[in-house]
Design a protein around this motif. Structure first.
Motif, PDB file in Angstrom:
ATOM      1  N   TRP A   1      -8.051 -75.630  -7.750  1.00 27.74           N
ATOM      2  CA  TRP A   1      -7.427 -76.137  -8.970  1.00 27.74           C
ATOM      3  C   TRP A   1      -8.157 -75.558 -10.176  1.00 27.74           C
ATOM      4  O   TRP A   1      -9.360 -75.752 -10.333  1.00 27.74           O
ATOM      5  CB  TRP A   1      -7.475 -77.672  -9.015  1.00 27.74           C
ATOM      6  CG  TRP A   1      -6.618 -78.248 -10.107  1.00 27.74           C
ATOM      7  CD1 TRP A   1      -6.724 -78.025 -11.456  1.00 27.74           C
ATOM      8  CD2 TRP A   1      -5.503 -79.120  -9.938  1.00 27.74           C
ATOM      9  NE1 TRP A   1      -5.742 -78.681 -12.136  1.00 27.74           N
ATOM     10  CE2 TRP A   1      -4.972 -79.370 -11.233  1.00 27.74           C
ATOM     11  CE3 TRP A   1      -4.912 -79.720  -8.840  1.00 27.74           C
ATOM     12  CZ2 TRP A   1      -3.878 -80.205 -11.440  1.00 27.74           C
ATOM     13  CZ3 TRP A   1      -3.804 -80.542  -9.055  1.00 27.74           C
ATOM     14  CH2 TRP A   1      -3.303 -80.774 -10.338  1.00 27.74           C
TER      15      TRP A   1
ATOM     16  N   HIS B   1      -7.650 -85.457 -15.441  1.00 28.49           N
ATOM     17  CA  HIS B   1      -6.300 -85.278 -15.972  1.00 28.49           C
ATOM     18  C   HIS B   1      -6.106 -85.968 -17.318  1.00 28.49           C
ATOM     19  O   HIS B   1      -5.177 -85.623 -18.058  1.00 28.49           O
ATOM     20  CB  HIS B   1      -5.267 -85.744 -14.947  1.00 28.49           C
ATOM     21  CG  HIS B   1      -5.163 -84.809 -13.780  1.00 28.49           C
ATOM     22  ND1 HIS B   1      -4.565 -83.586 -13.874  1.00 28.49           N
ATOM     23  CD2 HIS B   1      -5.633 -84.904 -12.509  1.00 28.49           C
ATOM     24  CE1 HIS B   1      -4.644 -82.969 -12.716  1.00 28.49           C
ATOM     25  NE2 HIS B   1      -5.300 -83.750 -11.873  1.00 28.49           N
TER      26      HIS B   1
ATOM     27  N   GLN C   1      -1.936 -76.047 -15.918  1.00 22.81           N
ATOM     28  CA  GLN C   1      -2.587 -76.591 -14.732  1.00 22.81           C
ATOM     29  C   GLN C   1      -2.091 -75.824 -13.507  1.00 22.81           C
ATOM     30  O   GLN C   1      -0.884 -75.754 -13.256  1.00 22.81           O
ATOM     31  CB  GLN C   1      -2.290 -78.081 -14.605  1.00 22.81           C
ATOM     32  CG  GLN C   1      -2.759 -78.861 -15.841  1.00 22.81           C
ATOM     33  CD  GLN C   1      -2.917 -80.342 -15.574  1.00 22.81           C
ATOM     34  OE1 GLN C   1      -1.936 -81.070 -15.593  1.00 22.81           O
ATOM     35  NE2 GLN C   1      -4.142 -80.791 -15.320  1.00 22.81           N
TER      36      GLN C   1
ATOM     37  N   ASP D   1      -7.522 -75.091 -14.447  1.00 24.88           N
ATOM     38  CA  ASP D   1      -6.723 -75.258 -15.657  1.00 24.88           C
ATOM     39  C   ASP D   1      -7.140 -74.214 -16.693  1.00 24.88           C
ATOM     40  O   ASP D   1      -8.312 -73.809 -16.738  1.00 24.88           O
ATOM     41  CB  ASP D   1      -6.927 -76.643 -16.269  1.00 24.88           C
ATOM     42  CG  ASP D   1      -6.162 -77.726 -15.525  1.00 24.88           C
ATOM     43  OD1 ASP D   1      -5.649 -77.435 -14.429  1.00 24.88           O
ATOM     44  OD2 ASP D   1      -6.093 -78.861 -16.031  1.00 24.88           O
TER      45      ASP D   1
ATOM     46  N   SER E   1       3.971 -86.106 -15.517  1.00 23.39           N
ATOM     47  CA  SER E   1       3.997 -86.967 -16.700  1.00 23.39           C
ATOM     48  C   SER E   1       5.218 -87.866 -16.770  1.00 23.39           C
ATOM     49  O   SER E   1       5.163 -88.969 -17.326  1.00 23.39           O
ATOM     50  CB  SER E   1       3.921 -86.098 -17.972  1.00 23.39           C
ATOM     51  OG  SER E   1       5.012 -85.191 -18.017  1.00 23.39           O
TER      52      SER E   1
ATOM     53  N   ARG F   1      -0.954 -86.947 -14.384  1.00 18.88           N
ATOM     54  CA  ARG F   1      -1.325 -85.884 -15.312  1.00 18.88           C
ATOM     55  C   ARG F   1      -0.393 -85.908 -16.515  1.00 18.88           C
ATOM     56  O   ARG F   1       0.657 -86.553 -16.485  1.00 18.88           O
ATOM     57  CB  ARG F   1      -1.282 -84.521 -14.622  1.00 18.88           C
ATOM     58  CG  ARG F   1       0.097 -84.069 -14.173  1.00 18.88           C
ATOM     59  CD  ARG F   1       0.020 -82.729 -13.441  1.00 18.88           C
ATOM     60  NE  ARG F   1       1.339 -82.202 -13.130  1.00 18.88           N
ATOM     61  CZ  ARG F   1       2.033 -82.499 -12.042  1.00 18.88           C
ATOM     62  NH1 ARG F   1       1.533 -83.338 -11.155  1.00 18.88           N
ATOM     63  NH2 ARG F   1       3.228 -81.967 -11.833  1.00 18.88           N
ATOM     64  N   ARG F   2      -0.776 -85.198 -17.558  1.00 21.68           N
ATOM     65  CA  ARG F   2       0.025 -85.181 -18.779  1.00 21.68           C
ATOM     66  C   ARG F   2       0.999 -84.012 -18.820  1.00 21.68           C
ATOM     67  O   ARG F   2       1.793 -83.901 -19.752  1.00 21.68           O
ATOM     68  CB  ARG F   2      -0.904 -85.139 -19.992  1.00 21.68           C
ATOM     69  CG  ARG F   2      -1.757 -86.401 -20.130  1.00 21.68           C
ATOM     70  CD  ARG F   2      -2.681 -86.307 -21.320  1.00 21.68           C
ATOM     71  NE  ARG F   2      -3.457 -87.543 -21.486  1.00 21.68           N
ATOM     72  CZ  ARG F   2      -4.368 -87.720 -22.433  1.00 21.68           C
ATOM     73  NH1 ARG F   2      -4.622 -86.752 -23.297  1.00 21.68           N
ATOM     74  NH2 ARG F   2      -5.031 -88.856 -22.514  1.00 21.68           N
ATOM     75  N   SER F   3       0.913 -83.122 -17.849  1.00 26.18           N
ATOM     76  CA  SER F   3       1.868 -82.022 -17.767  1.00 26.18           C
ATOM     77  C   SER F   3       3.037 -82.432 -16.879  1.00 26.18           C
ATOM     78  O   SER F   3       2.955 -83.385 -16.099  1.00 26.18           O
ATOM     79  CB  SER F   3       1.185 -80.766 -17.218  1.00 26.18           C
ATOM     80  OG  SER F   3       0.630 -81.011 -15.942  1.00 26.18           O
TER      81      SER F   3
ATOM     82  N   VAL G   1      -1.412 -86.582  -7.407  1.00 25.10           N
ATOM     83  CA  VAL G   1      -1.285 -86.488  -8.861  1.00 25.10           C
ATOM     84  C   VAL G   1       0.192 -86.453  -9.224  1.00 25.10           C
ATOM     85  O   VAL G   1       0.918 -85.543  -8.822  1.00 25.10           O
ATOM     86  CB  VAL G   1      -2.002 -85.241  -9.402  1.00 25.10           C
ATOM     87  CG1 VAL G   1      -1.882 -85.178 -10.916  1.00 25.10           C
ATOM     88  CG2 VAL G   1      -3.481 -85.241  -8.992  1.00 25.10           C
TER      89      VAL G   1
ATOM     90  N   TYR H   1     -11.994 -76.948 -11.554  1.00 24.34           N
ATOM     91  CA  TYR H   1     -12.188 -78.352 -11.209  1.00 24.34           C
ATOM     92  C   TYR H   1     -12.357 -78.546  -9.704  1.00 24.34           C
ATOM     93  O   TYR H   1     -11.578 -78.021  -8.910  1.00 24.34           O
ATOM     94  CB  TYR H   1     -10.990 -79.169 -11.683  1.00 24.34           C
ATOM     95  CG  TYR H   1     -11.049 -80.634 -11.299  1.00 24.34           C
ATOM     96  CD1 TYR H   1     -12.137 -81.430 -11.633  1.00 24.34           C
ATOM     97  CD2 TYR H   1     -10.001 -81.225 -10.596  1.00 24.34           C
ATOM     98  CE1 TYR H   1     -12.185 -82.774 -11.278  1.00 24.34           C
ATOM     99  CE2 TYR H   1     -10.034 -82.573 -10.243  1.00 24.34           C
ATOM    100  CZ  TYR H   1     -11.135 -83.330 -10.586  1.00 24.34           C
ATOM    101  OH  TYR H   1     -11.178 -84.651 -10.231  1.00 24.34           O
TER     102      TYR H   1
END
Length: 226
Positions: free
Chosen positions: A79, A14, A165, A81, A41, A63-65, A38, A30
């Protein structure tokens, strides 16, 4: 689009950045090494019950999303992305419409398995637990069976491109994620009741679904793998 088969820790995956000057779109299939929780953000680590996660041997990552918490189990989810550079023909500056093409790809993959779906084209749904749990609310481009979410999609956008994602489960059990969150007994009971009918899974089709969505994203006759 090219395919990358990725492993490694959930946290490292992530934290993976959107590459600069990406020549073409990439699909990142992944496979995590173990179970995880998870966080989105905007969520703080305090959202998680770290003691419960540690007792269960479940890694907690961020995660950054955007969106709510997501439960990950390599035996029970797919999963994938997708990273899209701005020059890709599928790119849209409209954050809401940007996910539609990807949701439609998932629909075609699911149709190949005999699963009828519909695409959610509305805005981000506001529900009692939607900010806490990803599958408690609907977002643009997500895929539904009836009124239940089947494929969750979140996105992060930078100057380099967009990272979408995506996750789907074999079955939906709200307690998978709720039992890892720092909630009172009353809130957990209320959330479980609300979430029980908000999502669903694909049953015993996870391997077939992974193959179908990868094939759909790459297009016929193209199977580059790293």
């Amino acid at each position: 689009m090219r395919l990358l088969e990725l492993t490694g820790s959930i946290a490292d995956f992530h934290a993976r950045p959107i590459p600069d000057d990406l020549p073409e779109a990439e699909a990142w299939s992944y496979r995590p090494p173990g179970r995880g929780l998870v966080l989105g953000s905007a969520q703080q680590e305090s959202v998680a019950d770290l003691a419960a996660a540690e007792r269960a041997g479940i890694a907690v990552a961020k995660r950054r999303s955007g969106g709510g918490a997501v439960y990950v189990d390599p035996a029970r989810c797919v999963w994938v992305d997708v990273v899209l550079p701005p020059h890709d023909e599928r790119w849209s500056d409209d954050v809401r419409e940007a996910t539609y093409w990807l949701g439609e790809a998932w629909q075609r993959a699911l149709a190949s398995l005999g699963i009828d779906t519909r695409l959610y084209r509305g805005g981000l749904e506001q529900t009692p637990w939607g900010r806490l749990v990803c599958f408690a609310a609907l977002g643009p481009g997500e895929v539904l069976v009836g009124d239940r979410k089947l494929v969750g999609i979140s996105q992060r956008r930078t100057r380099a491109g967009a990272r979408f994602q995506c996750i789907a489960y074999d079955r939906w059990d709200a307690h998978d994620v709720l039992d890892l969150l720092d909630l009172s007994d009353a809130d957990r009971t209320a959330a479980a009741a609300d979430l029980a009918t908000r999502a669903t899974g694909v049953g015993d089709h996870l391997d077939a679904l992974r193959a179908a969505i990868v094939a759909e994203l790459l297009g016929s006759g193209r199977t580059p793998v790293e």
